[in-house]
Scaffold this motif. Structure first.
Motif, PDB file in Angstrom:
ATOM      1  N   THR A 109      -2.569   0.931  -1.852  1.00  0.00           N
ATOM      2  CA  THR A 109      -1.836   1.328  -0.657  1.00  0.00           C
ATOM      3  C   THR A 109      -0.600   2.130  -1.041  1.00  0.00           C
ATOM      4  O   THR A 109       0.237   1.642  -1.800  1.00  0.00           O
ATOM      5  CB  THR A 109      -1.417   0.096   0.150  1.00  0.00           C
ATOM      6  N   PRO A 110      -0.457   3.359  -0.549  1.00  0.00           N
ATOM      7  CA  PRO A 110       0.744   4.146  -0.864  1.00  0.00           C
ATOM      8  C   PRO A 110       2.008   3.469  -0.353  1.00  0.00           C
ATOM      9  O   PRO A 110       1.974   2.676   0.601  1.00  0.00           O
ATOM     10  CB  PRO A 110       0.497   5.486  -0.146  1.00  0.00           C
ATOM     11  N   SER A 111       3.117   3.785  -0.982  1.00  0.00           N
ATOM     12  CA  SER A 111       4.393   3.201  -0.585  1.00  0.00           C
ATOM     13  C   SER A 111       4.722   3.588   0.857  1.00  0.00           C
ATOM     14  O   SER A 111       4.584   4.753   1.243  1.00  0.00           O
ATOM     15  CB  SER A 111       5.502   3.693  -1.524  1.00  0.00           C
ATOM     16  N   TRP A 112       5.154   2.611   1.639  1.00  0.00           N
ATOM     17  CA  TRP A 112       5.468   2.885   3.037  1.00  0.00           C
ATOM     18  C   TRP A 112       6.718   3.749   3.174  1.00  0.00           C
ATOM     19  O   TRP A 112       6.767   4.642   4.016  1.00  0.00           O
ATOM     20  CB  TRP A 112       5.671   1.574   3.802  1.00  0.00           C
ATOM     21  N   SER A 113       7.725   3.492   2.357  1.00  0.00           N
ATOM     22  CA  SER A 113       9.001   4.201   2.513  1.00  0.00           C
ATOM     23  C   SER A 113       8.965   5.589   1.884  1.00  0.00           C
ATOM     24  O   SER A 113       9.311   6.585   2.527  1.00  0.00           O
ATOM     25  CB  SER A 113      10.130   3.375   1.892  1.00  0.00           C
ATOM     26  N   ARG A 114       8.517   5.696   0.637  1.00  0.00           N
ATOM     27  CA  ARG A 114       8.585   6.978  -0.058  1.00  0.00           C
ATOM     28  C   ARG A 114       7.398   7.879   0.232  1.00  0.00           C
ATOM     29  O   ARG A 114       7.559   9.090   0.388  1.00  0.00           O
ATOM     30  CB  ARG A 114       8.681   6.736  -1.570  1.00  0.00           C
ATOM     31  N   SER A 115       6.193   7.292   0.317  1.00  0.00           N
ATOM     32  CA  SER A 115       5.000   8.118   0.477  1.00  0.00           C
ATOM     33  C   SER A 115       4.605   8.293   1.936  1.00  0.00           C
ATOM     34  O   SER A 115       4.405   9.416   2.408  1.00  0.00           O
ATOM     35  CB  SER A 115       3.827   7.509  -0.310  1.00  0.00           C
ATOM     36  N   PHE A 116       4.480   7.190   2.673  1.00  0.00           N
ATOM     37  CA  PHE A 116       3.944   7.276   4.028  1.00  0.00           C
ATOM     38  C   PHE A 116       4.961   7.868   4.998  1.00  0.00           C
ATOM     39  O   PHE A 116       4.692   8.872   5.654  1.00  0.00           O
ATOM     40  CB  PHE A 116       3.502   5.891   4.499  1.00  0.00           C
ATOM     41  N   PHE A 117       6.136   7.252   5.095  1.00  0.00           N
ATOM     42  CA  PHE A 117       7.146   7.765   6.022  1.00  0.00           C
ATOM     43  C   PHE A 117       7.920   8.933   5.435  1.00  0.00           C
ATOM     44  O   PHE A 117       8.117   9.948   6.093  1.00  0.00           O
ATOM     45  CB  PHE A 117       8.107   6.634   6.427  1.00  0.00           C
ATOM     46  N   VAL A 142      -5.299  11.699   6.020  1.00  0.00           N
ATOM     47  CA  VAL A 142      -6.106  10.541   6.412  1.00  0.00           C
ATOM     48  C   VAL A 142      -6.763   9.917   5.187  1.00  0.00           C
ATOM     49  O   VAL A 142      -6.880   8.686   5.082  1.00  0.00           O
ATOM     50  CB  VAL A 142      -7.147  10.951   7.460  1.00  0.00           C
ATOM     51  N   LYS A 143      -7.194  10.742   4.245  1.00  0.00           N
ATOM     52  CA  LYS A 143      -7.771  10.206   3.009  1.00  0.00           C
ATOM     53  C   LYS A 143      -6.703   9.495   2.178  1.00  0.00           C
ATOM     54  O   LYS A 143      -6.959   8.451   1.592  1.00  0.00           O
ATOM     55  CB  LYS A 143      -8.405  11.342   2.192  1.00  0.00           C
ATOM     56  N   ARG A 144      -5.511  10.060   2.126  1.00  0.00           N
ATOM     57  CA  ARG A 144      -4.472   9.490   1.281  1.00  0.00           C
ATOM     58  C   ARG A 144      -3.912   8.187   1.852  1.00  0.00           C
ATOM     59  O   ARG A 144      -3.639   7.241   1.121  1.00  0.00           O
ATOM     60  CB  ARG A 144      -3.336  10.497   1.097  1.00  0.00           C
ATOM     61  N   TYR A 145      -3.703   8.156   3.168  1.00  0.00           N
ATOM     62  CA  TYR A 145      -3.043   7.014   3.798  1.00  0.00           C
ATOM     63  C   TYR A 145      -4.025   6.194   4.627  1.00  0.00           C
ATOM     64  O   TYR A 145      -3.642   5.622   5.669  1.00  0.00           O
ATOM     65  CB  TYR A 145      -1.897   7.509   4.685  1.00  0.00           C
ATOM     66  N   ALA A 146      -5.266   6.116   4.194  1.00  0.00           N
ATOM     67  CA  ALA A 146      -6.283   5.377   4.946  1.00  0.00           C
ATOM     68  C   ALA A 146      -5.905   3.908   5.092  1.00  0.00           C
ATOM     69  O   ALA A 146      -6.037   3.316   6.178  1.00  0.00           O
ATOM     70  CB  ALA A 146      -7.644   5.516   4.269  1.00  0.00           C
ATOM     71  N   ARG A 147      -5.426   3.293   4.041  1.00  0.00           N
ATOM     72  CA  ARG A 147      -5.067   1.876   4.095  1.00  0.00           C
ATOM     73  C   ARG A 147      -3.830   1.658   4.975  1.00  0.00           C
ATOM     74  O   ARG A 147      -3.738   0.657   5.692  1.00  0.00           O
ATOM     75  CB  ARG A 147      -4.817   1.341   2.688  1.00  0.00           C
ATOM     76  N   ASN A 148      -2.876   2.586   4.938  1.00  0.00           N
ATOM     77  CA  ASN A 148      -1.706   2.464   5.805  1.00  0.00           C
ATOM     78  C   ASN A 148      -2.105   2.534   7.276  1.00  0.00           C
ATOM     79  O   ASN A 148      -1.615   1.749   8.097  1.00  0.00           O
ATOM     80  CB  ASN A 148      -0.708   3.577   5.483  1.00  0.00           C
ATOM     81  N   TYR A 149      -2.988   3.471   7.588  1.00  0.00           N
ATOM     82  CA  TYR A 149      -3.441   3.596   8.978  1.00  0.00           C
ATOM     83  C   TYR A 149      -4.229   2.360   9.412  1.00  0.00           C
ATOM     84  O   TYR A 149      -4.139   1.940  10.578  1.00  0.00           O
ATOM     85  CB  TYR A 149      -4.301   4.843   9.135  1.00  0.00           C
TER      86      TYR A 149
END
Length: 220
Positions: free
Chosen positions: A79-87, A110-117
């Motif tokens: 899972t990408p970082s929520w603070s640095r990568s996602f937001f 969508v491919k990169r942040y699939a788990r965040n979504y």
């Protein structure tokens, strides 16, 4: 001048080619250059024409299929970082300059942040159930019903009576459908899907592409 086709040309599969672009950072460079060229080009059109172009680009976002290139392996990654990568930060977002850039961002993000979504969808669904307590009770009753059926199946040895077990399964399915319909669980699920879909589309379209892998420093 006519050029003959190269007989030594290699046919590279599209997923492998996209993976190479992603690993080498060319997708981010392409996204950055598209935004820079759009901002640096002189504005020869009127303000109304520019506004109309932005409106068309914004509307085209909702015609895209964000899951066109999504694969099961994308959910298996970290899972990408929520603070640095996602937001990210305020400079991590920009209005897509064209529908093609919006499509590139949506499909790649969508491919990169699939788990965040996926986690956001679970959160939205939980919030919807909190606002609709009847649906929450109905969902809990359905889960309890199937857990009770599983307990009785092992307790009474229904595996030895497949016909009886199938009949009881059909009855449990009918009861489950009635509970879901009368408790409006489908409405809660529909609301969560709509909010999640809008959030995924908007975030993926406005989020700039950032390098996935940091360049490694080679020791001499």
């Amino acid at each position: 001048m006519m050029f003959s086709s190269n007989p030594l040309a290699l046919s590279v599969p599209e997923p492998a080619f996209e993976s190479w672009l992603r690993d080498t950072g060319y997708l981010e460079i392409l996204d950055h250059r598209t935004s820079s060229s759009s901002a640096a080009s002189p504005s020869t059109s009127s303000a109304a024409g520019s506004l109309f172009s932005r409106l068309l680009t914004f509307l085209s976002i909702f015609t895209l299929n964000p899951f066109a290139k999504l694969a099961a392996d994308d959910f298996a990654a970290d899972t990408p970082s929520w603070s640095r990568s996602f937001f990210g930060f305020s400079n991590s977002y920009s209005f897509p300059s064209s529908p093609s850039q919006a499509r590139l961002r949506v499909q790649e993000n969508v491919k990169r942040y699939a788990r965040n979504y996926a986690y956001l969808f679970i959160l939205f669904f939980a919030c919807t159930l909190y606002k609709m307590p009847v649906a929450l009770v109905g969902l809990i009753l359905c889960l309890a019903l199937w857990d009770f059926f599983k307990f009785c199946s092992h307790r009474w040895g229904l595996e030895q009576y497949p016909l009886t077990r199938q009949c009881l399964i059909r009855v449990a399915q009918c009861v489950t459908a009635v509970i879901l319909i009368f408790s409006n669980v489908q409405m809660a699920l529909f609301c969560a899907i709509c909010v999640s879909y809008a959030g995924v589309i908007l975030h993926a379209a406005f989020r700039k592409l950032t390098p996935v892998k940091q360049p490694s420093v080679r020791s001499r």
